[in-house]
Write a protein that holds these residues in place. Structure first.
Motif, short mmCIF file in Angstrom:
data_model
loop_
_atom_site.label_atom_id
_atom_site.label_comp_id
_atom_site.label_asym_id
_atom_site.label_seq_id
_atom_site.Cartn_x
_atom_site.Cartn_y
_atom_site.Cartn_z
N PHE A 81 40.81 56.46 30.94
CA PHE A 81 41.68 57.41 30.26
C PHE A 81 40.81 58.23 29.32
O PHE A 81 40.33 57.72 28.30
CB PHE A 81 42.77 56.67 29.48
N LEU A 82 40.56 59.49 29.70
CA LEU A 82 39.60 60.32 28.98
C LEU A 82 38.28 59.56 28.88
O LEU A 82 37.71 59.20 29.88
CB LEU A 82 40.17 60.75 27.63
N THR A 83 37.80 59.28 27.67
CA THR A 83 36.51 58.59 27.52
C THR A 83 36.66 57.07 27.44
O THR A 83 35.65 56.36 27.36
CB THR A 83 35.78 59.08 26.26
N ALA A 84 37.88 56.57 27.47
CA ALA A 84 38.12 55.13 27.31
C ALA A 84 38.30 54.44 28.66
O ALA A 84 38.76 55.04 29.62
CB ALA A 84 39.35 54.90 26.44
N LYS A 85 37.94 53.17 28.68
CA LYS A 85 38.27 52.31 29.82
C LYS A 85 39.23 51.25 29.30
O LYS A 85 38.92 50.51 28.38
CB LYS A 85 37.04 51.66 30.43
N LEU A 86 40.44 51.21 29.89
CA LEU A 86 41.51 50.37 29.38
C LEU A 86 41.89 49.27 30.36
O LEU A 86 41.94 49.50 31.57
CB LEU A 86 42.75 51.22 29.11
N ARG A 87 42.15 48.10 29.82
CA ARG A 87 42.71 47.03 30.64
C ARG A 87 44.19 47.32 30.90
O ARG A 87 44.89 47.85 30.04
CB ARG A 87 42.55 45.68 29.94
N ILE A 88 44.64 46.98 32.09
CA ILE A 88 46.02 47.24 32.50
C ILE A 88 46.62 45.98 33.10
O ILE A 88 45.94 45.25 33.84
CB ILE A 88 46.07 48.39 33.54
N ASN A 89 47.89 45.71 32.78
CA ASN A 89 48.60 44.62 33.46
C ASN A 89 50.07 45.01 33.64
O ASN A 89 50.46 46.15 33.34
CB ASN A 89 48.45 43.29 32.69
N LYS A 90 50.87 44.07 34.10
CA LYS A 90 52.27 44.36 34.44
C LYS A 90 53.14 44.68 33.23
O LYS A 90 54.28 45.13 33.38
CB LYS A 90 52.87 43.18 35.19
N ASN A 91 52.63 44.43 32.03
CA ASN A 91 53.42 44.64 30.82
C ASN A 91 53.38 46.07 30.28
O ASN A 91 54.10 46.38 29.33
CB ASN A 91 52.94 43.68 29.72
N LEU A 143 53.09 51.99 17.55
CA LEU A 143 54.25 51.11 17.63
C LEU A 143 54.63 50.81 19.07
O LEU A 143 54.43 51.63 19.96
CB LEU A 143 55.47 51.77 16.97
N ASP A 144 55.21 49.63 19.26
CA ASP A 144 55.84 49.33 20.55
C ASP A 144 56.85 48.21 20.35
O ASP A 144 56.67 47.34 19.48
CB ASP A 144 54.81 48.91 21.60
N ILE A 145 57.89 48.24 21.17
CA ILE A 145 58.91 47.19 21.11
C ILE A 145 58.45 45.92 21.81
O ILE A 145 58.96 44.84 21.59
CB ILE A 145 60.24 47.70 21.72
N SER A 146 57.44 46.06 22.69
CA SER A 146 56.96 44.95 23.50
C SER A 146 55.75 44.27 22.86
O SER A 146 54.69 44.88 22.72
CB SER A 146 56.59 45.45 24.90
N GLN A 147 55.90 43.00 22.54
CA GLN A 147 54.78 42.25 21.98
C GLN A 147 53.66 42.05 22.99
O GLN A 147 52.47 42.20 22.65
CB GLN A 147 55.25 40.89 21.45
N PRO A 148 53.97 41.74 24.26
CA PRO A 148 52.88 41.63 25.26
C PRO A 148 52.09 42.93 25.42
O PRO A 148 50.88 42.91 25.61
CB PRO A 148 53.62 41.27 26.55
N ALA A 149 52.79 44.05 25.34
CA ALA A 149 52.09 45.35 25.42
C ALA A 149 51.15 45.51 24.24
O ALA A 149 50.00 45.97 24.39
CB ALA A 149 53.09 46.49 25.46
N LEU A 150 51.61 45.16 23.05
CA LEU A 150 50.78 45.29 21.86
C LEU A 150 49.55 44.39 21.91
O LEU A 150 48.47 44.75 21.44
CB LEU A 150 51.60 44.97 20.60
N GLU A 151 49.71 43.21 22.48
CA GLU A 151 48.57 42.30 22.61
C GLU A 151 47.48 42.93 23.48
O GLU A 151 46.29 42.85 23.16
CB GLU A 151 49.02 40.96 23.20
N LEU A 152 47.90 43.58 24.57
CA LEU A 152 46.93 44.25 25.43
C LEU A 152 46.33 45.48 24.73
O LEU A 152 45.13 45.75 24.84
CB LEU A 152 47.61 44.67 26.74
N ALA A 153 47.17 46.22 24.02
CA ALA A 153 46.69 47.41 23.31
C ALA A 153 45.63 47.03 22.28
O ALA A 153 44.64 47.76 22.11
CB ALA A 153 47.86 48.13 22.63
N ARG A 154 45.81 45.93 21.59
CA ARG A 154 44.82 45.48 20.61
C ARG A 154 43.49 45.16 21.29
O ARG A 154 42.41 45.50 20.77
CB ARG A 154 45.34 44.26 19.85
#
Length: 287
Positions: A81-91, A143-154
């Motif tokens: 994503f632009l200059t970043a490489k991000l981990r992705i999962n089902k969440n 912000l996000d309503i999903s805790q699993p999403a936030l864990e991945l974002a961190r």
């Protein structure tokens, strides 16, 4: 013996049952790049090179899941994503090129500003927040309503050396707004797909990406835009800016809603495909 070119063409052919020829080719290029280290140039130069059994089996295993409809980004576990490489999962939603466009616009329009306070609502994988944190002189909250999403974002923020403050919060609950301060930029790519639009969506999205991040009620398509706009009126700085990614079907409706709420200057922009996709709303008109 199987050659690189023969394997590539064989699997592209199988994927064409589910994807367009162009999509199938692009997906397999990603797989060969990520798993075999073969770029497009390498593929051309090594087209007749024999592929070893271990690599062939690995590619076939991935192809089987692709044919079942699983997104290539989830299978590989990452996306650029632009200059970043991000981990992705089902969440989390898989970041789209249109969202890259939005972030690019924000960076270009604000790169001369200093010490920007930025809020990203519905951060998911953290793609927007991370790109803005690394692309602007800023402090970013996401912000996000999903805790699993936030864990991945961190995890993604740490991996990309991005300083982002993440918070688990439902933006639709007005009482939660008290936890937020003042921001120079508020950005959101909230859920905006209607239930009736499911019939036109690809199986790899419907079966493998979180519906909570995709769909809104049929009778309230601007639900998130209304709430976020109300919040922004209270939490934007005097010359603050609100940026949205939107449903192309509701471009004019979203623009009118923002003007009716009191935003002084609202700009509707098209994406690379010529569809109404982005909105910029300013509290005060430019001098």
């Amino acid at each position: 013996m199987t050659t690189v070119g023969k394997l590539f063409n064989e699997l592209v052919g199988e994927l064409e049952e589910l994807y367009t020829p162009e999509e199938a080719i692009n997906i397999m290029r990603i797989v060969f790049q990520e798993k075999l280290g073969l770029s497009r140039v390498d593929m051309a130069l090594q087209n007749e090179q024999t592929i070893d059994d271990k690599s062939r089996k690995l590619i076939f295993q991935i192809a089987e899941k692709l044919i079942e409809g699983q997104p290539v980004q989830q299978l590989l576990g990452s996306v650029h994503f632009l200059t970043a490489k991000l981990r992705i999962n089902k969440n989390v939603l898989i970041p789209r090129p249109e969202t890259e466009e939005l972030v690019d616009i924000i960076i270009k329009e604000n790169r001369e500003e200093e010490d920007l306070q930025i809020l990203d609502i519905g951060t998911g994988s953290g793609c927007i927040a991370i790109a803005l944190a690394n692309g602007l002189d800023s402090s970013v909250k996401a912000l996000d309503i999903s805790q699993p999403a936030l864990e991945l974002a961190r995890i993604n923020a740490i991996a990309n050396n991005a300083a982002v403050d993440f918070l688990n919060l439902d933006i639709l609950i007005e009482e939660n707004w008290k936890k937020l301060k003042t921001f120079d930029i508020i950005v959101s790519n909230p859920p905006y797909v209607l239930e009736t639009e499911k019939a036109h969506m690809h199986v790899n999205i419907l079966n493998h990406e979180p519906h909570v991040a995709l769909f809104v009620p049929e009778d309230d398509p601007l639900l998130f835009y209304e709430k976020i706009s109300d919040m922004a009126l209270k939490h934007l700085s005097k010359r603050g800016i609100l940026y949205f990614e939107i449903n192309a079907r509701f471009g004019q409706e979203t623009k009118r809603m923002l003007l009716d709420k009191g935003f002084a200057e609202v700009t509707l922009r098209k994406d690379m495909n010529g569809k109404d996709r982005f909105i910029k709303a300013c509290l005060k008109a430019a001098m």
